[in-house]
Design an enzyme around this catalytic site. Sequence first.
Site, PDB file in Angstrom:
ATOM      1  N   ARG A  86       0.803  -1.218   0.000  1.00  0.00           N
ATOM      2  CA  ARG A  86       0.000   0.000   0.000  1.00  0.00           C
ATOM      3  C   ARG A  86       0.839   1.271   0.000  1.00  0.00           C
ATOM      4  O   ARG A  86       0.480   2.273  -0.619  1.00  0.00           O
ATOM      5  CB  ARG A  86      -0.929  -0.014   1.230  1.00  0.00           C
ATOM      6  CG  ARG A  86      -1.616   1.287   1.553  1.00  0.00           C
ATOM      7  CD  ARG A  86      -2.356   1.188   2.882  1.00  0.00           C
ATOM      8  NE  ARG A  86      -1.464   0.808   3.971  1.00  0.00           N
ATOM      9  CZ  ARG A  86      -0.684   1.656   4.635  1.00  0.00           C
ATOM     10  NH1 ARG A  86      -0.665   2.935   4.309  1.00  0.00           N
ATOM     11  NH2 ARG A  86       0.089   1.233   5.620  1.00  0.00           N
TER      12      ARG A  86
ATOM     13  N   ARG B 146     -13.940 -17.793  25.752  1.00  0.00           N
ATOM     14  CA  ARG B 146     -14.516 -16.624  25.081  1.00  0.00           C
ATOM     15  C   ARG B 146     -13.845 -15.319  25.510  1.00  0.00           C
ATOM     16  O   ARG B 146     -14.384 -14.239  25.270  1.00  0.00           O
ATOM     17  CB  ARG B 146     -16.019 -16.555  25.367  1.00  0.00           C
ATOM     18  CG  ARG B 146     -16.762 -17.788  24.871  1.00  0.00           C
ATOM     19  CD  ARG B 146     -18.239 -17.746  25.223  1.00  0.00           C
ATOM     20  NE  ARG B 146     -18.922 -18.946  24.754  1.00  0.00           N
ATOM     21  CZ  ARG B 146     -20.217 -19.190  24.921  1.00  0.00           C
ATOM     22  NH1 ARG B 146     -20.974 -18.300  25.570  1.00  0.00           N
ATOM     23  NH2 ARG B 146     -20.760 -20.303  24.464  1.00  0.00           N
TER      24      ARG B 146
ATOM     25  N   CYS C 246      -3.407  -3.302  13.019  1.00  0.00           N
ATOM     26  CA  CYS C 246      -2.457  -4.340  12.598  1.00  0.00           C
ATOM     27  C   CYS C 246      -2.494  -5.508  13.581  1.00  0.00           C
ATOM     28  O   CYS C 246      -2.524  -6.662  13.177  1.00  0.00           O
ATOM     29  CB  CYS C 246      -1.047  -3.768  12.509  1.00  0.00           C
ATOM     30  SG  CYS C 246      -0.852  -2.524  11.219  1.00  0.00           S
TER      31      CYS C 246
END
Length: 288
Positions: free
Chosen positions: A21, A151, A170
């Site tokens: 990018r 969880r 990120c």
Amino acid sequence: MKQYLDLARHIMENGTLKSDRTGTGTKSIFGYQMFFDLKDGFPLLTTKKTFLKGIIHELLWFIKGDTNIKYLVDNNVGIWTDWPYKNYMNSSEYQGESIKEFSDKIRQSDEFAKKWGDLGPVYGSQWRNFNGVDQIEYIINTLKTNPDSRRMVLSAWNPAEIGQMMLPPCHTLIQFYVVDNKLSLQLYQRSGDVFLGIPFNIASYAVFLMMVAQVTGFELGSFVHTIGDAHIYTNHFDQINLQLTRTPRRLPILKINKSITRLEDFKYEDFELVGYDPYPPIKGVVAV
């Protein structure tokens, strides 16, 4: 740390050259995992001096739920300034200010900081208010009441809000795990800048693990770091090769204030690094 140097060496020897990018170019691999047992010491890179002050302030900023760089700039931490500065440079209000002058404006003017310093709903926003859910509070409560739960997951990746963020997360997903009264943390990082970012991320999530373990009453286990696209930018090859010539030194110890019982009560002064003997720093330009 050997684990970090092994990653860097593996990418340099086996990675694939790719465009990216930023237009810089990378050498990249997909899928890599490192393990750090925190009883071996605090995993702060010794093959170059690493900016622990910035790491701790950034983590405290996340925990506060803050998304504006003003707190960081006020504490002389510039690791997030490039993105809002680039946004400001592309605006009609830009008058040739340097990044230092931009930071000074952020520091001196609350109004300017409010307009130009916010990064959108990045980490802190997602940690503390993911579609109305305080994920940190949920994890702390679950660790105290049901530590065997599978969880205990903290996500910074909110697809509905990615487009509003100056930089999508990120380091995206964290899971906690308890066995034999030891707390471990695994991070999934979708994208890892091995020279500049990964050393920060290793230390940051090790600190986070230590903080959470303290406020929930667990002993320290391991930090597991899983990376998707692990890459070295082409303009960091020389810096990485220099690091690969350096022999890792003994890891330091990070002491934290044992009187703190709530994550939100930690301050920078509650951390003390002992026995850190790194090689000199190695500079590199961040790809924005």
